[in-house]
Design an enzyme around this catalytic site. Sequence first.
Site: not given
Ligand code: NAI
Ligand code: X2X
Ligand code: MG
Ligand code: MG
Length: 350
Positions: A39, A101, A124, A208, A270
Amino acid sequence: MAKIDFGGIIEEVVTRQEFTLDKAREVLKDEVIAVIGYGVQGPAQALNLRDNGFKVIIGQRDGGKSWDKAIADGFVPGETLFPIAEAAAKGTMIKYLLSDAAQMMLWPVIKENLNEGDCLYFSHGFSIVYKEQTKIVPPENVDVILVAPKGSGTNVRRNFLDGSGINSSFAVFQDATGRAMDRCMAMGIAIGSGYLFPTTFQNEVYSDLTGERGVLMGCLAGVMEAQYNLLRKNGHSPSEAFNETVEELTQSLIRLVAENGMDWMFGNCSTTAQRGALDWAPRFRDAVVPVFDQLYESVTSGEETRISLESNSQPDYAEKLQVELDAIKNSEMWRAGAAVRSLRPENQGK
Ligand SMILES: NC(=O)C1=CN([C@@H]2O[C@H](COP(=O)(O)OP(=O)(O)OC[C@H]3O[C@@H](n4cnc5c(N)ncnc54)[C@H](O)[C@@H]3O)[C@@H](O)[C@H]2O)C=CC1
Ligand SMILES: CC(=O)[C@](C)(O)C(=O)O
Ligand SMILES: [Mg+2]
Ligand SMILES: [Mg+2]
C-alpha cells in the site's frame, strides 16, 4: 550504539556509520524477505530493500490496485509476487505491512505459514500491543521485531532516493533465535532509515497514535481550519487567509524550523512577530493541553484502536475514507489552496 545527548538525557541510537549497509547485508544474507502488503509502506520498504541488493518477494491479495502497482514496480507474479499465504510460506522474514485492520483480519493466514526461526516484522506496535482486540499473538518459536519509520512511506522512498532517509524507531518484542536484535537493526538500515532510535512496541504505538491524531495530522488540520475560518469570517480574502495559514508555513517558516529549530525560525521573523508569538504560544499550548490529555487517555485505553478497527474493517472502508478526504479537498479552504499552489513559479504552465 552511539550515545547522544537529547536535551540532557543520554540515549543510545544506531547510525549508518556503526551499523553499515554491508553489515546489514551480512546479517540478512540468508533471509528471504517477504513484504506482505503493498500500500504505502510496503512499496517504499520493498523497493529500498531491492535497490540495496536484498532478495524481496511481495505478498498481496491478487487482482487489486496494489497487485497491479507491484507489477508496475517490476515484481513478477509467480517469481517475486505472490498471494499473501504463498509469500508468507516462502519468507523467513515476514514484513507485516497490510493495513492495521487487515493485519487483524489476515492473521490466521500469516500464523499458519510461520515456521520455527522465522522473523515477524511490524512497522507499528498496534497489532501486538492491542492483542485483546487484534487477537495477534505470535507463536513462541519466531522472532518479533519492529522498525517504525517516522514518516510517510512516500517519503521513506523519496528520501532513500535522495540519500537522506527517514528516522525509524526499533524494538524487539520476542527473541526466539537469539538474533532478533541483529535482524531488527539490520532491517532498519536495509530499508534506508537515517538513524534508528530505540523504543518499545507500546511506546511506539502510544506515541504514534497520539502524534497522528495530534500535531502531525489531526490537530494541524484543525488549527489551520480554525484560523482560515476566522480570517474569512472577518472579511479577509481566500487567498489572504490561505497564504497566512498554510502557504507561508509550508514554503517558508516550517522549513526554517526543520533547518535549525523553533528559535531559529522566530529569529528570522520580525521582532513584532517574535513578541506576539512568544506571548501567544503559551495560551495556545494551555488551551490544547486538556484535549491532548483526552487524546492520550483514548489511545492508552484502546478506544482509538477500537474505533480504527471498527471502521477500517468494513468492506467499503476505503470508499468511506475517500468521501471524507474529498470533502476536505472540495472545501473553499483547500480549493483556494489548489489555486495558491498553482501560482507557485515552479507550477506555472503545468
Ligand atoms: N502509511 C504510512 O506511511 C505508515 C504506515 N505505517 C504502518 O505500516 C503498516 C502498513 O501501513 P500502510 O502501508 O499505510 O497500509 P495500507 O492502509 O496502505 O494497506 C496496505 C495494504 O493492505 C491491503 N489491505 C487492506 N485491507 C485488506 C484486506 N481486508 N485484505 C487484504 N489486504 C488488505 C491494501 O490493499 C494495501 O495494499 C501499518 O502497520 C501502518 O500502521 C507506519 C508508518 C507510516
Ligand atoms: C506516516 C506516519 O508515521 C503515520 C502518520 O503514523 C501513519 O501513517 O500511520
Ligand atoms: Mg507514524
Ligand atoms: Mg501511524
